[in-house]
Design a protein around this motif. Structure first.
Motif, PDB file in Angstrom:
ATOM      1  N   ALA A  96       0.828  -1.215   0.000  1.00  0.00           N
ATOM      2  CA  ALA A  96       0.000   0.000   0.000  1.00  0.00           C
ATOM      3  C   ALA A  96       0.856   1.257   0.000  1.00  0.00           C
ATOM      4  N   THR A  97       1.953   1.261   0.764  1.00  0.00           N
ATOM      5  CA  THR A  97       2.809   2.450   0.814  1.00  0.00           C
ATOM      6  C   THR A  97       3.418   2.747  -0.536  1.00  0.00           C
ATOM      7  N   GLU A  98       3.911   1.734  -1.220  1.00  0.00           N
ATOM      8  CA  GLU A  98       4.491   1.938  -2.550  1.00  0.00           C
ATOM      9  C   GLU A  98       3.439   2.427  -3.536  1.00  0.00           C
ATOM     10  N   ARG A  99       2.249   1.851  -3.477  1.00  0.00           N
ATOM     11  CA  ARG A  99       1.196   2.276  -4.401  1.00  0.00           C
ATOM     12  C   ARG A  99       0.783   3.721  -4.133  1.00  0.00           C
ATOM     13  N   GLU A 100       0.681   4.102  -2.854  1.00  0.00           N
ATOM     14  CA  GLU A 100       0.359   5.489  -2.525  1.00  0.00           C
ATOM     15  C   GLU A 100       1.446   6.437  -3.034  1.00  0.00           C
ATOM     16  N   ASN A 101       2.693   6.099  -2.796  1.00  0.00           N
ATOM     17  CA  ASN A 101       3.797   6.950  -3.258  1.00  0.00           C
ATOM     18  C   ASN A 101       3.825   7.051  -4.776  1.00  0.00           C
TER      19      ASN A 101
END
Length: 233
Positions: A96-101
């Protein structure tokens, strides 16, 4: 001291006191709705513009960065119509963090702004809304950021990946005070496929509109001038 100087001295003393009091003491204010977007009674009557806003505040319509994000209206069980945010390109990432970034880097967002009128500042308390996913396919998510300098810098208010398919209320604290400039909110969206939307309804910014000290001083001076005219009359 001559008789003619007493009113002048009294007036000067009153002016000094009123200006000092106005500068140092602001009246108590209650938290209120600064702007609200319920997106209309139904799809046909949908609107991206605010459906409610406080006095001495200007709020923009919700817009989308047009490169690979679309906003439109969808039926809502909460208020009749809701904001549907859907990407025209998938967002990659192993978590999720990578997708948000990656969504942030790709500028996949919808946004709106608040600006106080001249002579006022804003204390921004919190952002509330109802949110759901448009289906069960995953991943899909959103994150909301706020900035007071055109996103030179910004603060993450909150977000989530894979919300449920029924509307649930969310309440994100803002905690910004004394804001005299434009405040912009961005809702970043990501999904593993282009048809995976996020739906938001009753988007509401709560806070206070505060007169600046100079405005309070002018109001105090205006009252003093009226008092002076009454004495002369």
């Amino acid at each position: 001291m001559t008789r003619g100087t007493k009113p002048t001295l009294l007036t000067a003393m009153l002016a000094t006191g009123l200006l000092a009091a106005a500068t140092l003491t602001a009246p108590a204010h209650a938290v209120e709705i600064l702007a609200q977007y319920n997106f209309g009674p139904d799809i046909a009557g949908g609107t991206f513009s605010p459906t409610q806003q406080a006095a001495d505040v200007s709020a923009t319509a919700v817009t989308a960065n047009p490169s690979d994000l679309t906003i439109e209206f969808t039926a809502s069980s909460v208020s009749g119509a809701a904001l549907r945010i859907v990407g025209t390109a998938s967002t990659t990432g192993s978590n999720a963090t990578e997708r948000e970034n990656n969504a942030i880097a790709a500028n996949r967002y919808a946004q709106f702004s608040l600006t106080p009128d001249a002579g006022f500042t804003l204390d921004l308390a919190n952002l509330t809304f109802d949110v759901r996913a448009g289906g069960t396919s995953t991943p899909r998510g959103y994150a909301i950021y706020v900035s007071t300098n055109g996103f030179t810098t910004s603060t993450r208010l909150g977000g989530e990946e894979n919300p449920g398919t029924t509307y649930v209320p969310r309440d994100f604290s803002i905690g910004l005070t004394g804001i005299a400039s434009t405040t912009t909110f961005r809702i970043y969206h990501w999904a593993g496929a282009t048809d995976r939307d996020i739906r938001i309804d009753n988007l509401t910014i709560n806070g206070e509109v505060i007169p600046e000290p100079a405005s309070l001083a002018l109001m105090g001076l205006g009252g003093l001038l009226m008092l002076g005219r009454g004495r002369r009359g």
